[in-house]
Structures are given as structure tokens and as C-alpha cells.
Scaffold this active site. Structure first.
Site, PDB file in Angstrom:
ATOM      1  N   PRO A 189       0.797  -1.221   0.000  1.00 21.55           N
ATOM      2  CA  PRO A 189       0.000   0.000   0.000  1.00 21.55           C
ATOM      3  C   PRO A 189       0.835   1.280   0.000  1.00 21.55           C
ATOM      4  O   PRO A 189       1.873   1.357   0.648  1.00 21.55           O
ATOM      5  CB  PRO A 189      -0.819  -0.097   1.290  1.00 21.55           C
ATOM      6  CG  PRO A 189      -0.102  -1.090   2.135  1.00 21.55           C
ATOM      7  CD  PRO A 189       0.554  -2.044   1.188  1.00 21.55           C
ATOM      8  N   ASN A 190       0.332   2.239  -0.751  1.00 23.63           N
ATOM      9  CA  ASN A 190       0.892   3.595  -0.871  1.00 23.63           C
ATOM     10  C   ASN A 190       2.171   3.670  -1.710  1.00 23.63           C
ATOM     11  O   ASN A 190       2.669   4.761  -1.972  1.00 23.63           O
ATOM     12  CB  ASN A 190       1.131   4.237   0.507  1.00 23.63           C
ATOM     13  CG  ASN A 190      -0.158   4.393   1.267  1.00 23.63           C
ATOM     14  OD1 ASN A 190      -1.111   4.939   0.732  1.00 23.63           O
ATOM     15  ND2 ASN A 190      -0.228   3.889   2.489  1.00 23.63           N
TER      16      ASN A 190
ATOM     17  N   TYR B 197      11.460   8.331   1.081  1.00 21.88           N
ATOM     18  CA  TYR B 197      11.354   7.296   0.050  1.00 21.88           C
ATOM     19  C   TYR B 197      12.015   7.644  -1.282  1.00 21.88           C
ATOM     20  O   TYR B 197      12.074   6.795  -2.177  1.00 21.88           O
ATOM     21  CB  TYR B 197       9.872   6.939  -0.182  1.00 21.88           C
ATOM     22  CG  TYR B 197       9.211   6.381   1.066  1.00 21.88           C
ATOM     23  CD1 TYR B 197       9.639   5.177   1.620  1.00 21.88           C
ATOM     24  CD2 TYR B 197       8.186   7.066   1.710  1.00 21.88           C
ATOM     25  CE1 TYR B 197       9.063   4.671   2.774  1.00 21.88           C
ATOM     26  CE2 TYR B 197       7.594   6.568   2.863  1.00 21.88           C
ATOM     27  CZ  TYR B 197       8.044   5.370   3.390  1.00 21.88           C
ATOM     28  OH  TYR B 197       7.478   4.872   4.523  1.00 21.88           O
TER      29      TYR B 197
ATOM     30  N   ALA C 185       3.052  -0.892   4.781  1.00 17.60           N
ATOM     31  CA  ALA C 185       2.457  -0.827   6.128  1.00 17.60           C
ATOM     32  C   ALA C 185       1.973  -2.196   6.616  1.00 17.60           C
ATOM     33  O   ALA C 185       1.952  -2.462   7.828  1.00 17.60           O
ATOM     34  CB  ALA C 185       1.315   0.174   6.136  1.00 17.60           C
TER      35      ALA C 185
ATOM     36  N   GLU D 247      12.059  -9.969   1.703  1.00 13.53           N
ATOM     37  CA  GLU D 247      11.297  -8.777   2.108  1.00 13.53           C
ATOM     38  C   GLU D 247      12.180  -7.552   1.877  1.00 13.53           C
ATOM     39  O   GLU D 247      13.356  -7.566   2.253  1.00 13.53           O
ATOM     40  CB  GLU D 247      10.950  -8.915   3.597  1.00 13.53           C
ATOM     41  CG  GLU D 247      10.312  -7.688   4.232  1.00 13.53           C
ATOM     42  CD  GLU D 247      10.152  -7.852   5.755  1.00 13.53           C
ATOM     43  OE1 GLU D 247      10.240  -8.995   6.277  1.00 13.53           O
ATOM     44  OE2 GLU D 247       9.968  -6.826   6.423  1.00 13.53           O
TER      45      GLU D 247
HETATM   46  C1  DQA Z   1       8.217   0.752   3.825  1.00 16.05           C
HETATM   47  C2  DQA Z   1       8.310   0.977   5.333  1.00 16.05           C
HETATM   48  C3  DQA Z   1       6.961   0.804   5.998  1.00 16.05           C
HETATM   49  O1  DQA Z   1       7.066   0.994   7.387  1.00 16.05           O
HETATM   50  C4  DQA Z   1       5.983   1.807   5.428  1.00 16.05           C
HETATM   51  O2  DQA Z   1       4.695   1.613   5.986  1.00 16.05           O
HETATM   52  C5  DQA Z   1       5.935   1.820   3.948  1.00 16.05           C
HETATM   53  C6  DQA Z   1       7.164   1.651   3.195  1.00 16.05           C
HETATM   54  C7  DQA Z   1       9.548   1.036   3.088  1.00 16.05           C
HETATM   55  O3  DQA Z   1       9.675   0.602   1.954  1.00 16.05           O
HETATM   56  O4  DQA Z   1      10.429   1.694   3.640  1.00 16.05           O
HETATM   57  O5  DQA Z   1       4.897   2.083   3.352  1.00 16.05           O
HETATM   58  O6  DQA Z   1       7.880  -0.595   3.579  1.00 16.05           O
END
Ligand code: DQA
Length: 154
Positions: A21-22, A34, A86, A107
Site C-alpha cells: 500500500p501507498n 522514500y 504498512a 522482504e
Molecule cells: C516501507 C516501510 C513501511 O514501514 C511503510 O509503511 C511503507 C514503506 C519502506 O519501503 O520503507 O509504506 O515498507
């Protein structure tokens, strides 16, 4: 019995990359955390690396936990790279989906989740995957892809 002399074409190994997500907002979202690259720029770079290595690559982004579970459990792949975003910190459903497939997985995180809020330090995914790459920006994905390719070629 007649011998089948047709050369059997070897199937290219397939890697599935899932963005949670996002992550469709990359390039616009918290750029200090990011980075400025967009999801399509990232996917393009990953596709080039996969192509150079004769690997079939599928990429998938969803904001919906159920759709990600469906993707993991219903698609055909040999190796999974996942940024659960998330859902990393909350999702028993994603954890169970990864466990269901019993396939190698990495991951990844763009940011260093250990340098951030306490709730991001906990992952429900890390102990059901081969390894975790976190905090290297775009390089987290690139390193994961290179590792996956090396492992598949072994
Ligand atoms: C994330 C880190 C997560 O905590 C966060 O909710 C994200 C992005 C990262 O790529 O740094 O959406 O996975």
C-alpha cells in the site's frame, strides 16, 4: 516407440515483485524518506535487469491486503520479492499467504525501518522469508533482485 526429438524449451524462472500500500505514490510521497523515483521508473529498472538475466518478471502493486493475498496464493512464480509496506507491521494474512506457497522470498524496504518509529521495527514477515533488505532506497529492490537471480541460477 518413436523418440520425441524436439528440443524441450526450458522455461525461464519467474520472479514476482509485490509493492504494498501507498507505494503507487512513490516520487510524491515523503520524498525525504522514500526518494524521488516513481514506481514505474523503479519497475522499468527492475525489468531491464531481469531481461538481461533471462528472467521473467511480474510486478504488482496494490493497496488492498486481500488482493495481495490473492496474488501470492494464485500466481505462478518461482521467487517472491515483496515490500509489504504498512502491512509488514500488521498483516497475519500476508504472512500466512507467504507460508502457504513455501517458495523463496525476500522482504524489502526502501527506508531503514529500524531507524524509524518503534511500530516499524516489528515485522510479521521477516521470519517467514529468506532475508530482509532495508534502508537502501531503490537499491533495496535491485539488491533483492540480484540475490534472487543468483539463487535461482544455483
Ligand atoms: C516501507 C516501510 C513501511 O514501514 C511503510 O509503511 C511503507 C514503506 C519502506 O519501503 O520503507 O509504506 O515498507
Amino acid at each position: 516407440m518413436k523418440k520425441d526429438n524436439r528440443k524441450q524449451k526450458k522455461k525461464r524462472p519467474k520472479i514476482l515483485i509485490i509493492h504494498g500500500p501507498n507505494l503507487h505514490m512513490l516520487g510524491k510521497r515523503e520524498v525525504q524518506t522514500y526518494g524521488k523515483f516513481t514506481l514505474s521508473e523503479l519497475n522499468e529498472e527492475l525489468e531491464i535487469i531481469a531481461g538481461e538475466n533471462n528472467i521473467a518478471l511480474a510486478t504488482f502493486q496494490s493497496n488492498s491486503e486481500g488482493k495481495i493475498v490473492d496474488k501470492i496464493t494464485n500466481s505462478d512464480f518461482d521467487f517472491l520479492i515483496i515490500n509489504p509496506a504498512a502491512y509488514t507491521h500488521t498483516s497475519v494474512a500476508l504472512r500466512d499467504a507467504i507460508l502457504t506457497r513455501q517458495l523463496p522470498a525476500i522482504e524489502v524496504h526502501i527506508s531503514n525501518t529500524f531507524k524509524r518509529e518503534d511500530f516499524r521495527k516489528k515485522s510479521l514477515i521477516s521470519d517467514v522469508v529468506l532475508g530482509v533488505i532495508t534502508g537502501l532506497g531503490k537499491l533495496s529492490y535491485i539488491s533483492a533482485l540480484q540475490a534472487a537471480i543468483s539463487l535461482l541460477k544455483k
